[in-house]
Design a protein around this motif. Sequence first.
Motif, PDB file in Angstrom:
ATOM      1  N   ALA A  56      24.072   8.812  15.187  1.00  0.00           N
ATOM      2  CA  ALA A  56      24.801  10.035  14.861  1.00  0.00           C
ATOM      3  C   ALA A  56      26.222   9.952  15.390  1.00  0.00           C
ATOM      4  CB  ALA A  56      24.093  11.240  15.468  1.00  0.00           C
ATOM      5  N   CYS A  57      26.452   9.018  16.286  1.00  0.00           N
ATOM      6  CA  CYS A  57      27.747   8.912  16.922  1.00  0.00           C
ATOM      7  C   CYS A  57      27.980   7.468  17.338  1.00  0.00           C
ATOM      8  CB  CYS A  57      27.750   9.824  18.139  1.00  0.00           C
ATOM      9  SG  CYS A  57      29.264   9.788  19.070  1.00  0.00           S
ATOM     10  N   GLY A  58      29.050   6.855  16.860  1.00  0.00           N
ATOM     11  CA  GLY A  58      29.380   5.495  17.268  1.00  0.00           C
ATOM     12  C   GLY A  58      28.628   4.445  16.469  1.00  0.00           C
ATOM     13  N   ASP A  59      28.422   3.277  17.096  1.00  0.00           N
ATOM     14  CA  ASP A  59      27.810   2.131  16.413  1.00  0.00           C
ATOM     15  C   ASP A  59      26.326   2.340  16.172  1.00  0.00           C
ATOM     16  OD1 ASP A  59      30.250   0.819  16.494  1.00  0.00           O
ATOM     17  OD2 ASP A  59      29.807  -0.175  18.390  1.00  0.00           O
ATOM     18  N   GLY A  60      25.863   1.897  15.001  1.00  0.00           N
ATOM     19  CA  GLY A  60      24.453   1.996  14.652  1.00  0.00           C
ATOM     20  C   GLY A  60      24.103   0.968  13.598  1.00  0.00           C
ATOM     21  N   LEU A  61      22.969   1.156  12.941  1.00  0.00           N
ATOM     22  CA  LEU A  61      22.513   0.252  11.889  1.00  0.00           C
ATOM     23  C   LEU A  61      22.125   1.031  10.651  1.00  0.00           C
ATOM     24  CD1 LEU A  61      20.173  -2.346  13.662  1.00  0.00           C
ATOM     25  CD2 LEU A  61      22.396  -2.772  12.658  1.00  0.00           C
ATOM     26  N   GLN A  62      22.328   0.400   9.500  1.00  0.00           N
ATOM     27  CA  GLN A  62      21.786   0.882   8.241  1.00  0.00           C
ATOM     28  C   GLN A  62      20.719  -0.118   7.830  1.00  0.00           C
ATOM     29  OE1 GLN A  62      25.739   1.188   6.191  1.00  0.00           O
ATOM     30  NE2 GLN A  62      24.768   2.969   5.270  1.00  0.00           N
ATOM     31  N   ARG A  63      19.691   0.364   7.148  1.00  0.00           N
ATOM     32  CA  ARG A  63      18.589  -0.496   6.716  1.00  0.00           C
ATOM     33  C   ARG A  63      18.341  -0.323   5.218  1.00  0.00           C
ATOM     34  NH1 ARG A  63      16.199  -2.305  11.312  1.00  0.00           N
ATOM     35  NH2 ARG A  63      16.522  -1.063  13.170  1.00  0.00           N
ATOM     36  N   ARG A  64      17.739  -1.350   4.623  1.00  0.00           N
ATOM     37  CA  ARG A  64      17.319  -1.288   3.223  1.00  0.00           C
ATOM     38  C   ARG A  64      16.143  -2.229   3.035  1.00  0.00           C
ATOM     39  NH1 ARG A  64      21.990  -4.615  -0.101  1.00  0.00           N
ATOM     40  NH2 ARG A  64      21.751  -6.580   1.005  1.00  0.00           N
ATOM     41  N   PRO A  66       9.996 -10.093  -5.989  1.00  0.00           N
ATOM     42  CA  PRO A  66       9.050  -9.402  -6.870  1.00  0.00           C
ATOM     43  C   PRO A  66       7.623  -9.958  -6.823  1.00  0.00           C
ATOM     44  CG  PRO A  66      11.046  -9.986  -8.077  1.00  0.00           C
ATOM     45  CD  PRO A  66      11.160 -10.580  -6.714  1.00  0.00           C
ATOM     46  N   THR A  67       7.466 -11.233  -6.516  1.00  0.00           N
ATOM     47  CA  THR A  67       6.126 -11.823  -6.464  1.00  0.00           C
ATOM     48  C   THR A  67       5.440 -11.577  -5.124  1.00  0.00           C
ATOM     49  OG1 THR A  67       6.942 -13.937  -5.634  1.00  0.00           O
ATOM     50  CG2 THR A  67       6.796 -13.678  -8.049  1.00  0.00           C
ATOM     51  N   ARG A  68       6.175 -10.970  -4.177  1.00  0.00           N
ATOM     52  CA  ARG A  68       5.714 -10.748  -2.802  1.00  0.00           C
ATOM     53  C   ARG A  68       5.577 -12.064  -2.034  1.00  0.00           C
ATOM     54  NH1 ARG A  68       7.354  -5.996  -3.302  1.00  0.00           N
ATOM     55  NH2 ARG A  68       5.980  -4.345  -3.972  1.00  0.00           N
ATOM     56  N   ASN A  69       6.088 -13.156  -2.595  1.00  0.00           N
ATOM     57  CA  ASN A  69       6.088 -14.459  -1.937  1.00  0.00           C
ATOM     58  C   ASN A  69       7.546 -14.880  -1.807  1.00  0.00           C
ATOM     59  OD1 ASN A  69       5.742 -17.025  -0.998  1.00  0.00           O
ATOM     60  ND2 ASN A  69       4.482 -17.741  -2.708  1.00  0.00           N
ATOM     61  N   ASP A  70       8.113 -14.751  -0.594  1.00  0.00           N
ATOM     62  CA  ASP A  70       9.539 -15.002  -0.395  1.00  0.00           C
ATOM     63  C   ASP A  70       9.992 -16.370  -0.882  1.00  0.00           C
ATOM     64  OD1 ASP A  70       9.629 -12.488   0.653  1.00  0.00           O
ATOM     65  OD2 ASP A  70      10.022 -13.123   2.728  1.00  0.00           O
ATOM     66  N   SER A  71       9.125 -17.369  -0.859  1.00  0.00           N
ATOM     67  CA  SER A  71       9.534 -18.715  -1.289  1.00  0.00           C
ATOM     68  C   SER A  71       9.763 -18.801  -2.797  1.00  0.00           C
ATOM     69  CB  SER A  71       8.508 -19.752  -0.835  1.00  0.00           C
ATOM     70  OG  SER A  71       7.264 -19.504  -1.462  1.00  0.00           O
ATOM     71  N   ASP A  72       9.331 -17.787  -3.562  1.00  0.00           N
ATOM     72  CA  ASP A  72       9.578 -17.782  -5.006  1.00  0.00           C
ATOM     73  C   ASP A  72      11.013 -17.384  -5.340  1.00  0.00           C
ATOM     74  OD1 ASP A  72       7.009 -18.582  -5.521  1.00  0.00           O
ATOM     75  OD2 ASP A  72       6.272 -16.564  -5.992  1.00  0.00           O
ATOM     76  N   CYS A  73      11.710 -16.783  -4.401  1.00  0.00           N
ATOM     77  CA  CYS A  73      13.113 -16.414  -4.600  1.00  0.00           C
ATOM     78  C   CYS A  73      13.968 -17.477  -3.920  1.00  0.00           C
ATOM     79  CB  CYS A  73      13.395 -15.035  -4.014  1.00  0.00           C
ATOM     80  SG  CYS A  73      12.632 -13.693  -4.958  1.00  0.00           S
ATOM     81  N   VAL A  74      14.720 -18.242  -4.728  1.00  0.00           N
ATOM     82  CA  VAL A  74      15.421 -19.408  -4.176  1.00  0.00           C
ATOM     83  C   VAL A  74      16.719 -19.064  -3.452  1.00  0.00           C
ATOM     84  CG1 VAL A  74      14.418 -21.073  -5.757  1.00  0.00           C
ATOM     85  CG2 VAL A  74      16.507 -19.900  -6.394  1.00  0.00           C
ATOM     86  N   LEU A  75      17.395 -18.023  -3.875  1.00  0.00           N
ATOM     87  CA  LEU A  75      18.635 -17.668  -3.192  1.00  0.00           C
ATOM     88  C   LEU A  75      18.308 -17.136  -1.805  1.00  0.00           C
ATOM     89  CD1 LEU A  75      20.567 -15.881  -6.085  1.00  0.00           C
ATOM     90  CD2 LEU A  75      20.919 -18.190  -5.216  1.00  0.00           C
ATOM     91  N   PRO A  76      19.248 -17.269  -0.854  1.00  0.00           N
ATOM     92  CA  PRO A  76      18.988 -16.721   0.482  1.00  0.00           C
ATOM     93  C   PRO A  76      18.703 -15.213   0.406  1.00  0.00           C
ATOM     94  CG  PRO A  76      20.968 -18.084   0.505  1.00  0.00           C
ATOM     95  CD  PRO A  76      20.551 -17.941  -0.936  1.00  0.00           C
ATOM     96  N   MET A  77      17.808 -14.774   1.260  1.00  0.00           N
ATOM     97  CA  MET A  77      17.452 -13.349   1.284  1.00  0.00           C
ATOM     98  C   MET A  77      18.668 -12.536   1.722  1.00  0.00           C
ATOM     99  SD  MET A  77      14.697 -11.257   3.644  1.00  0.00           S
ATOM    100  CE  MET A  77      13.202 -11.845   2.893  1.00  0.00           C
ATOM    101  N   PRO A  78      19.016 -11.472   0.984  1.00  0.00           N
ATOM    102  CA  PRO A  78      20.114 -10.597   1.413  1.00  0.00           C
ATOM    103  C   PRO A  78      19.760  -9.899   2.730  1.00  0.00           C
ATOM    104  CG  PRO A  78      19.524 -10.189  -0.888  1.00  0.00           C
ATOM    105  CD  PRO A  78      18.467 -11.081  -0.308  1.00  0.00           C
ATOM    106  N   ASN A  79      20.776  -9.464   3.436  1.00  0.00           N
ATOM    107  CA  ASN A  79      20.567  -8.773   4.712  1.00  0.00           C
ATOM    108  C   ASN A  79      19.773  -7.492   4.512  1.00  0.00           C
ATOM    109  OD1 ASN A  79      21.999 -10.683   6.159  1.00  0.00           O
ATOM    110  ND2 ASN A  79      23.926  -9.588   5.970  1.00  0.00           N
ATOM    111  N   LYS A  80      18.854  -7.247   5.456  1.00  0.00           N
ATOM    112  CA  LYS A  80      18.088  -5.999   5.458  1.00  0.00           C
ATOM    113  C   LYS A  80      18.758  -4.943   6.323  1.00  0.00           C
ATOM    114  CE  LYS A  80      13.502  -7.956   4.705  1.00  0.00           C
ATOM    115  NZ  LYS A  80      12.119  -8.010   5.200  1.00  0.00           N
ATOM    116  N   THR A  81      19.651  -5.370   7.204  1.00  0.00           N
ATOM    117  CA  THR A  81      20.371  -4.444   8.061  1.00  0.00           C
ATOM    118  C   THR A  81      21.855  -4.777   8.048  1.00  0.00           C
ATOM    119  OG1 THR A  81      20.112  -5.803  10.042  1.00  0.00           O
ATOM    120  CG2 THR A  81      18.408  -4.135   9.631  1.00  0.00           C
ATOM    121  N   ARG A  82      22.665  -3.788   8.376  1.00  0.00           N
ATOM    122  CA  ARG A  82      24.097  -4.008   8.555  1.00  0.00           C
ATOM    123  C   ARG A  82      24.614  -2.995   9.565  1.00  0.00           C
ATOM    124  NH1 ARG A  82      26.867  -1.970   2.829  1.00  0.00           N
ATOM    125  NH2 ARG A  82      26.377   0.243   3.076  1.00  0.00           N
TER     126      ARG A  82
END
Length: 106
Positions: A24-32, A37-53
Motif C-alpha cells: 500500500a506504500c512504497g516497494d512491493g510486488l505484482q503477481r500474475r 496450456p498443456t500444463r507441462n512447462d517443457s511443452d512451451c519452448v520459449l522462456p517462461m515470462p515473469n510471474k512477479t515484478r
Amino acid sequence: VRSCEVPRGECEWQVGNWSACEAACGDGLQRRTVVCPTRNDSDCVLPMPNKTRPCDDGGASCEWNIGLWTACSATCGAGIRTRPVSCLAGDAACSTEAPLASEACY
C-alpha cells in the motif's frame, strides 16, 4: 469432447493480468498467472515470462493527510484546537513522525 494435441514446442505461454501492487506504500510486488496450456512447462519452448515484478505506488499513499485546524475550544484563556491527521496507507506506513493533531491555543 475431442482433445486436440499441439506438437511439442509449439505451445505459447498463457499469462494473466498483473495484480494490484501488494504494498500500500512504497516497494512491493505484482503477481500474475503464467501457464503452459498443456500444463507441462517443457511443452512451451520459449522462456517462461515473469510471474512477479516489482512495483511502487510512488509514495503517494505514504504521506500524511492533514486537515484544517478547528476553532480554539476556549473563547477566553487557554484552549485546544485539533485537526485530522492520517496516513492513507495506515499510520504505521508513514515513515516520518505524525504532525500534531492538537495543540494549545489562546
